[in-house]
Design a protein around this motif. Structure first.
Motif, short mmCIF file in Angstrom:
data_model
loop_
_atom_site.label_atom_id
_atom_site.label_comp_id
_atom_site.label_asym_id
_atom_site.label_seq_id
_atom_site.Cartn_x
_atom_site.Cartn_y
_atom_site.Cartn_z
N ASP A 160 72.29 21.89 -36.97
CA ASP A 160 71.02 21.31 -36.51
C ASP A 160 71.03 19.80 -36.71
O ASP A 160 70.67 19.02 -35.82
CB ASP A 160 69.87 21.96 -37.27
N SER A 163 73.40 18.06 -34.28
CA SER A 163 72.88 18.02 -32.92
C SER A 163 71.80 16.94 -32.78
O SER A 163 71.72 16.27 -31.74
CB SER A 163 72.32 19.39 -32.51
N MET A 164 70.98 16.73 -33.82
CA MET A 164 69.98 15.67 -33.75
C MET A 164 70.64 14.30 -33.74
O MET A 164 70.25 13.40 -32.99
CB MET A 164 69.00 15.78 -34.93
N LEU A 167 72.16 13.71 -30.38
CA LEU A 167 71.13 13.42 -29.38
C LEU A 167 70.72 11.96 -29.44
O LEU A 167 70.61 11.28 -28.40
CB LEU A 167 69.92 14.34 -29.60
N ALA A 186 62.63 12.35 -28.35
CA ALA A 186 63.62 13.41 -28.17
C ALA A 186 63.73 14.28 -29.42
O ALA A 186 63.83 15.51 -29.33
CB ALA A 186 64.98 12.80 -27.84
N CYS A 189 60.62 16.57 -29.60
CA CYS A 189 60.71 17.67 -28.63
C CYS A 189 61.77 18.68 -29.05
O CYS A 189 61.57 19.90 -28.91
CB CYS A 189 61.03 17.11 -27.24
N TYR A 190 62.87 18.19 -29.56
CA TYR A 190 63.95 19.08 -30.00
C TYR A 190 63.48 19.97 -31.15
O TYR A 190 63.77 21.17 -31.19
CB TYR A 190 65.15 18.24 -30.42
N GLN A 191 62.74 19.39 -32.10
CA GLN A 191 62.25 20.17 -33.22
C GLN A 191 61.18 21.17 -32.79
O GLN A 191 61.08 22.27 -33.35
CB GLN A 191 61.69 19.24 -34.31
N PHE A 193 61.23 22.66 -29.92
CA PHE A 193 62.05 23.73 -29.33
C PHE A 193 62.64 24.63 -30.42
O PHE A 193 62.59 25.87 -30.32
CB PHE A 193 63.16 23.12 -28.50
N THR A 245 73.57 25.16 -31.40
CA THR A 245 73.28 23.77 -31.76
C THR A 245 74.57 23.00 -32.01
O THR A 245 74.66 21.80 -31.70
CB THR A 245 72.38 23.70 -33.00
#
Length: 265
Positions: A160, A163-164, A167, A186, A189-191, A193, A245
């Motif tokens: 995780d 991936s952050m 991004l 971003a 929004c990702y969190q 999701f 992820t």
């Protein structure tokens, strides 16, 4: 004489550690402030983990605060590459290979920043448990469980975080303006999701637990720290989430490299 004067390369050159050293020198001025602030802030957060106020709720609140902040702090760390304005036009003209530029930035993002962010809090956790033997609580035990390499949750959290970071790094190279703003949006929004996935994950566990209790003819018990940690160790679901992820992180890093290579000259 400027740093760029010492770097020489053409697209046909082979890998050069000399140029890599010069690239570190090129990026150092904009990273120097972060390399001072991050260890100081990390020391302050680590100190909070060693506080024993005699109130278990306060100690647990400090653990939750610190280990909620660390992943976002790590993820937004690459934004230091944007300090001092947009230097990408200069970076694209640096006579160094795209792979060398990518390597230098990856070393900073995936080695230096994690050490500055996580090293002292991890040492504080070890001191609290193994040297000071301070009291714990359900939330502290859960955080220790999530930080243990023996837990599947550790690897899911690692994927995780990667991936952050990937991004944010991609946005740094892809966005033409407002890179800090787009990175924060971003991440939010990702969190959201991932939270939706977590909600689905919890619903599956609750349904399975209720189904098992119904077959056994017993009422479903209220969640306990032990039962919550059991939820965090449903291996198939965790492996799927962590695998997805991690793949997303690899893809984003690759796309970032493509941006660096495409805009080389």
């Amino acid at each position: 004489m400027s740093t760029t004067a010492y770097i020489s390369a053409t697209p046909r050159d082979s890998w050069s550690w000399h140029r890599i050293g010069r690239l570190f020198g090129f990026y150092l001025p904009r990273l120097r402030k972060q390399m001072i602030i991050f260890p100081i802030a990390s020391l302050l957060l680590a100190s909070l983990l060693l506080v024993n106020a005699g109130d278990g709720k306060f100690d647990q609140a400090m653990f939750v605060l610190v280990f909620t902040a660390l992943p976002y702090w790590f993820a937004l760390g690459p934004l230091s590459l944007t300090s001092g304005g947009d230097s990408r036009p200069v970076e694209r003209m640096l006579p160094a290979l795209p792979a060398e530029k990518f390597f230098v930035q990856m070393v900073y993002i995936l080695v230096v920043i994690p050490l500055m962010v996580y090293a002292l809090p991890v040492v504080a956790m070890w001191l609290r448990a193994s040297v000071l033997h301070l009291p714990t609580g359900p939330m502290i035990d859960m955080i220790y469980h999530r930080c243990s390499p023996r837990s599947y949750q550790f690897y899911v959290n690692l994927a995780d975080n990667l991936s952050m970071v990937a991004l944010v790094f991609y946005i740094i190279w892809r966005a033409n303006r407002n890179r800090v703003f787009y990175s924060i949006i971003a991440i939010v929004c990702y969190q959201i999701f991932l939270s939706i996935l977590g909600g689905i994950y919890g619903m599956i566990w609750a349904f399975r637990k209720g189904y098992e209790d119904g077959l056994a003819g017993r009422e479903m018990d209220m969640p306990t720290p032990e039962s919550i940690m059991d939820v965090l160790n449903i291996e198939p679901l965790l492996l799927v989430i962590g695998g997805c992820t991690f793949v997303a992180a690899v893809v984003l890093f690759y796309l970032s490299y493509r941006q660096i290579a495409h805009k080389q000259f």
